[in-house]
Design an enzyme around this catalytic site. Structure first.
Site, PDB file in Angstrom:
ATOM      1  CB  THR A 185      -1.030   0.026   1.303  1.00 33.52           C
ATOM      2  OG1 THR A 185       0.005   0.436   2.448  1.00 33.52           O
ATOM      3  CG2 THR A 185      -1.581  -1.130   1.394  1.00 33.52           C
ATOM      4  CB  CYS A 186       0.133   4.678   0.053  1.00 32.97           C
ATOM      5  SG  CYS A 186      -0.715   5.143   1.726  1.00 32.97           S
ATOM      6  NE  ARG A 215      -0.003  -1.047   6.276  1.00 33.09           N
ATOM      7  CZ  ARG A 215       0.367  -0.880   7.566  1.00 33.09           C
ATOM      8  NH1 ARG A 215       1.180  -1.867   8.029  1.00 33.09           N
ATOM      9  NH2 ARG A 215       0.086   0.025   8.335  1.00 33.09           N
ATOM     10  N   GLY A 223      -3.871   9.535 -12.789  1.00 33.08           N
ATOM     11  CA  GLY A 223      -3.873   8.194 -12.273  1.00 33.08           C
ATOM     12  C   GLY A 223      -5.489   7.538 -12.506  1.00 33.08           C
ATOM     13  CB  ALA A 236      -7.349   7.470  -9.250  1.00 34.30           C
TER      14      ALA A 236
END
Length: 486
Positions: free
Chosen positions: A41-42, A44, A190, A195
């Protein structure tokens, strides 16, 4: 088998390092020969895997394989990666995943996006054939727990997310957030998960002018799939959209970054350029914008690091509610898993006794034939065996609840000489193989043709209307059906 996870998160590393490790994360699980699921994820990168044995040597060997894979896909020095990841084993790995899915370990505590990312990571592993049955149960249970936290606690009712916090920050910077968004012109770069969340959040805030750009050309499909009141941009439209934008949100996570020079040119930033300020939100872990964008006059850059620092804290009561739900779910999952291991021992004992019984009954039949007397003997013996197995079965479940299944298995091995094999071995699932037309037999093709004759044109089966499903037909089966119909 032993469950373990490799964990690298915002709590231990800067997001830039996490982003570098995550590059190529999708290929990691497929490049090793142990069942594995990758959660990237963003903020981890976590890899959940199973070692085929429960001794430390086997776990270390599986861990080394994963570290080698991350080093190869990310290009980071192997020794650096080995020292970067934390390793969690068994119960600790389970607890951590459940907390992650519930948003308790996020930069924005209680965020709801992470639950969808946990669910998607399992789906990706299933499509790639890298997951086992026990890993599937683990991730499905973590997803259900996250849903319970969302519906049963105050933490879930807030609906906070990384996107919502970033938009709150941008609104505060521009004054009255509500009025700013109602009149704002926004460009979304994106078409991924963030998004989609950003588009939904912008619409909730009353933004009417939203343009979407994708370097991969998916902007038009992205907008159409969501039925959004947004427009898709082509490359030639980008300069005009940037020049009139109040807010640009980057969440493509591509390999190419937009530089300060490009922003100056496209958006008209400079002494004689645009007449209004520009806010840029960079939600991509690998960054869609270079850091020097923040140095441009009249431009504010909000990054994931900014969101992490500005994320509002939760009340202790809300956190306690969520922790109680998670801890209860973890304990229930671990108890069920222990009972499944006891089931393996029970099955082994029953198979052993059944084998002995069948052997003795075979001797009776050879001597007395299939007579009523033989049937009476078999009925009596089976009743005795069921009674004898009752207490060992109950005791197995009691010991499992106490976490002492190994004691029970060891007793079976010592007393009966049994070897208890787990029925749910940590074997990787294999995705379904698509067969080519020439691989079908004439009989199979004839069956397909007969089925197609019963199906309306354009339909899937006789129970659904045409257009409800779209499936690719084998041309040869279609021709056979047409020939039979004529």
């Amino acid at each position: 088998m032993t469950l373990f996870s490799l964990v690298a998160t915002h709590a231990d590393l800067d997001l830039e390092t996490v982003g570098i490790l995550s590059s190529g994360a999708a290929e990691v699980a497929g490049s090793v020969n142990v069942p594995a699921v990758t959660l990237a994820t963003c903020n981890r990168l976590e890899i959940y895997a199973e070692s085929p044995a429960d001794d430390p040597t086997a776990v270390e060997s599986s861990r080394e394989q994963l570290i080698d894979a991350v080093a190869e896909t990310s290009g980071v020095d192997r020794q650096t990666i080995a020292s970067t990841f934390r390793t969690l084993v068994e119960d600790d790995a389970v607890s951590h995943l459940f907390e992650v899915g519930a948003g308790l370990d996020s930069a924005v505590v209680g965020e709801r996006e992470i639950a969808g990312q946990v669910r998607k990571s399992l789906a990706d592993a299933q499509n790639s054939g890298t997951v086992s049955g026990s890993l599937t149960r683990l991730f499905e249970t973590a997803t259900r727990t996250a849903k319970d936290v969302g519906t049963r606690t105050a933490l879930g009712s807030r609906g906070r997310s990384i996107v919502s916090v970033a938009l709150d920050i941008a609104g505060d910077m521009r004054g009255n957030g509500a009025s700013f968004y109602r009149g704002a012109s926004v460009v979304l770069v994106g078409t991924g998960a963030y998004a989609g969340t950003s588009l939904a959040q912008l619409q909730e805030r009353g933004v009417h002018d939203i343009a979407v750009f994708s370097g991969s050309g998916r902007a038009e499909q992205f907008v159409a799939e969501r039925g959004a009141a947004a427009r898709a941009l082509r490359m030639e439209d980008l300069a005009e959209a940037f020049a009139s934008a109040d807010l640009i949100i980057g969440c493509s996570g591509g390999n190419r970054q937009i530089t300060a020079r490009e922003i100056r040119s496209l958006a008209g930033v400079g002494p004689t350029g645009r007449q209004k300020d520009l806010t840029i939100i960079d939600l991509a872990l690998s960054h869609d914008f270079t850091p020097d964008v923040a140095e441009l006059p009249g431009v504010e850059l909000i990054t994931l690091e900014s969101v992490k620092m500005a994320a509002p804290s939760e009340t202790e009561d809300s956190l306690e509610q969520a922790r109680e739900v998670v801890q209860s779910a973890v304990q229930e999952y671990l108890t069920e898993r222990q009972q499944r291991s006891a089931d393996d021992a029970i099955v082994a004992l029953r198979r052993h006794t059944q084998s002995v019984l069948d052997g003795e009954m075979e001797k009776v039949r050879r001597q007395h034939g299939c007579t009523a007397a033989a049937e009476e003997v078999e009925f009596a013996v089976r009743r005795i065996v069921r009674k004898l197995l009752h207490t060992p079965t109950v005791r197995a479940r009691e010991l499992a609840a106490e976490g002492r299944t190994e004691d029970y298995v060891r007793a079976l091995e010592d007393v009966f000489g049994l070897e208890v094999e787990p029925r749910d071995r940590p074997e990787r699932a294999q995705p379904a193989k698509r067969r080519r037309a020439e691989e079908f037999s004439p009989v199979e093709l004839a069956q397909m043709a007969a089925h197609l004759q019963k199906v309306p044109d354009g339909g899937f089966c006789q129970h659904h209307r045409p257009g409800e499903f779209a499936v690719e037909r084998l041309a040869i089966a279609q021709r056979l059906a047409e020939a039979q119909a004529s």
